[in-house]
Design a protein around this motif. Structure first.
Motif, PDB file in Angstrom:
ATOM      1  N   TRP A  29      -7.837 -18.295  28.239  1.00 35.85           N
ATOM      2  CA  TRP A  29      -7.478 -17.724  29.550  1.00 35.85           C
ATOM      3  C   TRP A  29      -8.502 -18.144  30.607  1.00 35.85           C
ATOM      4  N   GLN A  59       1.147 -12.001  33.507  1.00 36.51           N
ATOM      5  CA  GLN A  59       2.456 -11.856  32.872  1.00 36.51           C
ATOM      6  C   GLN A  59       2.842 -13.227  32.327  1.00 36.51           C
ATOM      7  N   GLN A 101      -0.177 -16.369  24.543  1.00 40.36           N
ATOM      8  CA  GLN A 101       0.366 -15.222  25.267  1.00 40.36           C
ATOM      9  C   GLN A 101      -0.578 -14.022  25.168  1.00 40.36           C
ATOM     10  N   ALA A 102      -1.073 -13.738  23.971  1.00 35.34           N
ATOM     11  CA  ALA A 102      -1.978 -12.599  23.775  1.00 35.34           C
ATOM     12  C   ALA A 102      -3.241 -12.765  24.616  1.00 35.34           C
ATOM     13  N   SER A 103      -3.825 -13.956  24.635  1.00 38.88           N
ATOM     14  CA  SER A 103      -5.045 -14.198  25.393  1.00 38.88           C
ATOM     15  C   SER A 103      -4.813 -14.056  26.897  1.00 38.88           C
ATOM     16  N   GLY A 111      -4.896 -10.741  32.144  1.00 35.90           N
ATOM     17  CA  GLY A 111      -4.120  -9.749  32.870  1.00 35.90           C
ATOM     18  C   GLY A 111      -2.863 -10.319  33.512  1.00 35.90           C
ATOM     19  N   GLU A 136      -2.419 -12.488  28.507  1.00 44.17           N
ATOM     20  CA  GLU A 136      -2.052 -11.128  28.910  1.00 44.17           C
ATOM     21  C   GLU A 136      -3.221 -10.158  28.737  1.00 44.17           C
ATOM     22  N   GLU A 137      -3.880 -10.215  27.581  1.00 44.91           N
ATOM     23  CA  GLU A 137      -4.942  -9.266  27.261  1.00 44.91           C
ATOM     24  C   GLU A 137      -6.189  -9.485  28.110  1.00 44.91           C
ATOM     25  N   PHE A 138      -6.637 -10.743  28.189  1.00 45.20           N
ATOM     26  CA  PHE A 138      -7.888 -11.031  28.880  1.00 45.20           C
ATOM     27  C   PHE A 138      -7.692 -11.455  30.336  1.00 45.20           C
TER      28      PHE A 138
END
Length: 123
Positions: free
Chosen positions: A114, A29, A19-21, A27, A23-25
Protein backbone atom coordinates in the motif's frame (compact mmCIF):
# COMPACT_ATOMS: atom_id res chain seq x y z
CA UNK A 1 -13.00 11.25 -0.32
CA UNK A 2 -11.81 7.64 -0.11
CA UNK A 3 -9.57 6.57 -2.99
CA UNK A 4 -10.89 3.70 -5.10
CA UNK A 5 -8.54 1.15 -6.65
CA UNK A 6 -9.23 -1.64 -9.12
CA UNK A 7 -7.02 -4.71 -8.72
CA UNK A 8 -6.79 -6.89 -11.85
CA UNK A 9 -5.00 -10.22 -11.46
CA UNK A 10 -5.95 -13.73 -12.57
CA UNK A 11 -4.59 -15.17 -9.31
CA UNK A 12 -7.30 -14.88 -6.64
CA UNK A 13 -4.83 -15.16 -3.75
CA UNK A 14 -2.79 -12.21 -5.06
CA UNK A 15 -5.99 -10.15 -5.38
CA UNK A 16 -6.97 -10.95 -1.80
CA UNK A 17 -3.55 -10.13 -0.34
CA UNK A 18 -3.35 -6.81 -2.22
CA UNK A 19 -6.96 -5.99 -1.36
CA UNK A 20 -6.34 -6.64 2.36
CA UNK A 21 -3.26 -4.39 2.39
CA UNK A 22 -4.85 -1.52 0.48
CA UNK A 23 -8.03 -1.57 2.54
CA UNK A 24 -6.51 -2.28 5.97
CA UNK A 25 -3.42 -0.08 5.80
CA UNK A 26 -4.23 2.39 3.03
CA UNK A 27 -7.86 2.87 3.98
CA UNK A 28 -8.90 2.67 0.32
CA UNK A 29 -11.89 1.02 -1.32
CA UNK A 30 -10.98 -1.76 -3.73
CA UNK A 31 -12.64 -3.65 -6.57
CA UNK A 32 -11.41 -6.97 -7.95
CA UNK A 33 -11.29 -8.38 -11.46
CA UNK A 34 -9.70 -11.70 -12.44
CA UNK A 35 -9.21 -11.07 -16.17
CA UNK A 36 -8.47 -8.22 -18.53
CA UNK A 37 -11.99 -8.27 -19.95
CA UNK A 38 -13.55 -8.23 -16.48
CA UNK A 39 -11.14 -5.44 -15.53
CA UNK A 40 -12.35 -3.27 -18.40
CA UNK A 41 -15.98 -3.87 -17.41
CA UNK A 42 -15.33 -3.00 -13.76
CA UNK A 43 -13.24 0.06 -14.71
CA UNK A 44 -16.08 1.34 -16.90
CA UNK A 45 -18.69 0.73 -14.18
CA UNK A 46 -16.74 1.94 -11.13
CA UNK A 47 -14.35 4.57 -12.56
CA UNK A 48 -11.56 3.87 -10.03
CA UNK A 49 -8.93 6.44 -9.08
CA UNK A 50 -6.18 3.96 -10.02
CA UNK A 51 -5.69 0.45 -11.38
CA UNK A 52 -3.20 -2.21 -10.24
CA UNK A 53 -2.80 -4.41 -13.29
CA UNK A 54 -1.13 -7.81 -13.58
CA UNK A 55 0.90 -8.15 -16.76
CA UNK A 56 0.69 -11.93 -17.27
CA UNK A 57 -2.91 -13.08 -17.65
CA UNK A 58 -4.51 -15.52 -20.11
CA UNK A 59 -6.65 -14.33 -23.04
CA UNK A 60 -6.16 -10.57 -22.52
CA UNK A 61 -2.87 -9.72 -20.82
CA UNK A 62 -2.12 -6.53 -18.92
CA UNK A 63 -0.58 -4.82 -21.96
CA UNK A 64 -3.72 -5.48 -24.02
CA UNK A 65 -5.98 -4.23 -21.23
CA UNK A 66 -3.79 -1.15 -20.86
CA UNK A 67 -4.18 -0.42 -24.61
CA UNK A 68 -7.97 -0.71 -24.30
CA UNK A 69 -7.95 1.67 -21.33
CA UNK A 70 -5.94 4.24 -23.26
CA UNK A 71 -8.28 3.98 -26.28
CA UNK A 72 -11.35 4.73 -24.13
CA UNK A 73 -11.82 8.49 -23.49
CA UNK A 74 -13.65 7.74 -20.21
CA UNK A 75 -10.82 5.56 -18.86
CA UNK A 76 -7.63 6.84 -20.50
CA UNK A 77 -6.63 9.16 -17.65
CA UNK A 78 -6.81 6.54 -14.87
CA UNK A 79 -3.28 5.94 -13.52
CA UNK A 80 -2.12 2.34 -13.96
CA UNK A 81 0.49 0.52 -11.87
CA UNK A 82 1.70 -2.76 -13.34
CA UNK A 83 2.09 -5.79 -11.07
CA UNK A 84 4.61 -8.14 -12.59
CA UNK A 85 7.23 -10.77 -12.04
CA UNK A 86 8.74 -9.77 -15.41
CA UNK A 87 11.87 -7.76 -14.78
CA UNK A 88 13.99 -8.57 -17.82
CA UNK A 89 15.74 -5.71 -19.63
CA UNK A 90 13.37 -5.89 -22.61
CA UNK A 91 10.37 -5.79 -20.26
CA UNK A 92 11.77 -2.74 -18.45
CA UNK A 93 12.12 -1.01 -21.84
CA UNK A 94 8.53 -1.85 -22.71
CA UNK A 95 7.35 -0.53 -19.32
CA UNK A 96 9.35 2.67 -19.85
CA UNK A 97 7.63 3.23 -23.20
CA UNK A 98 4.18 3.11 -21.58
CA UNK A 99 2.58 6.03 -19.79
CA UNK A 100 2.18 4.08 -16.55
CA UNK A 101 2.36 5.36 -12.98
CA UNK A 102 4.88 2.68 -12.06
CA UNK A 103 5.74 -0.99 -11.63
CA UNK A 104 5.53 -3.17 -8.54
CA UNK A 105 7.39 -6.45 -8.89
CA UNK A 106 6.23 -9.80 -7.57
CA UNK A 107 6.87 -11.08 -5.05
CA UNK A 108 5.98 -7.96 -3.08
CA UNK A 109 5.68 -7.36 0.65
CA UNK A 110 1.96 -7.50 1.53
CA UNK A 111 2.53 -5.25 4.54
CA UNK A 112 4.07 -2.45 2.49
CA UNK A 113 2.50 -2.69 -0.99
CA UNK A 114 0.00 0.00 0.00
CA UNK A 115 2.96 2.35 0.67
CA UNK A 116 4.41 1.56 -2.75
CA UNK A 117 1.04 2.37 -4.33
CA UNK A 118 0.73 5.62 -2.36
CA UNK A 119 4.26 6.64 -3.34
CA UNK A 120 3.82 5.87 -7.04
CA UNK A 121 0.54 7.80 -7.15
CA UNK A 122 1.72 10.63 -4.87
CA UNK A 123 -1.19 10.04 -2.48
Amino acid sequence: MTKRILIVDDEADICQVVQASLEEFGGWQTFLAHSGAEGLTVAQAKRPDAILLDVSMPVMDGFQMFEHLRENPDLQDIPVILLTSKVLARDRKRFADLSIAGVITKPFNPLTIWQQVASLLSW
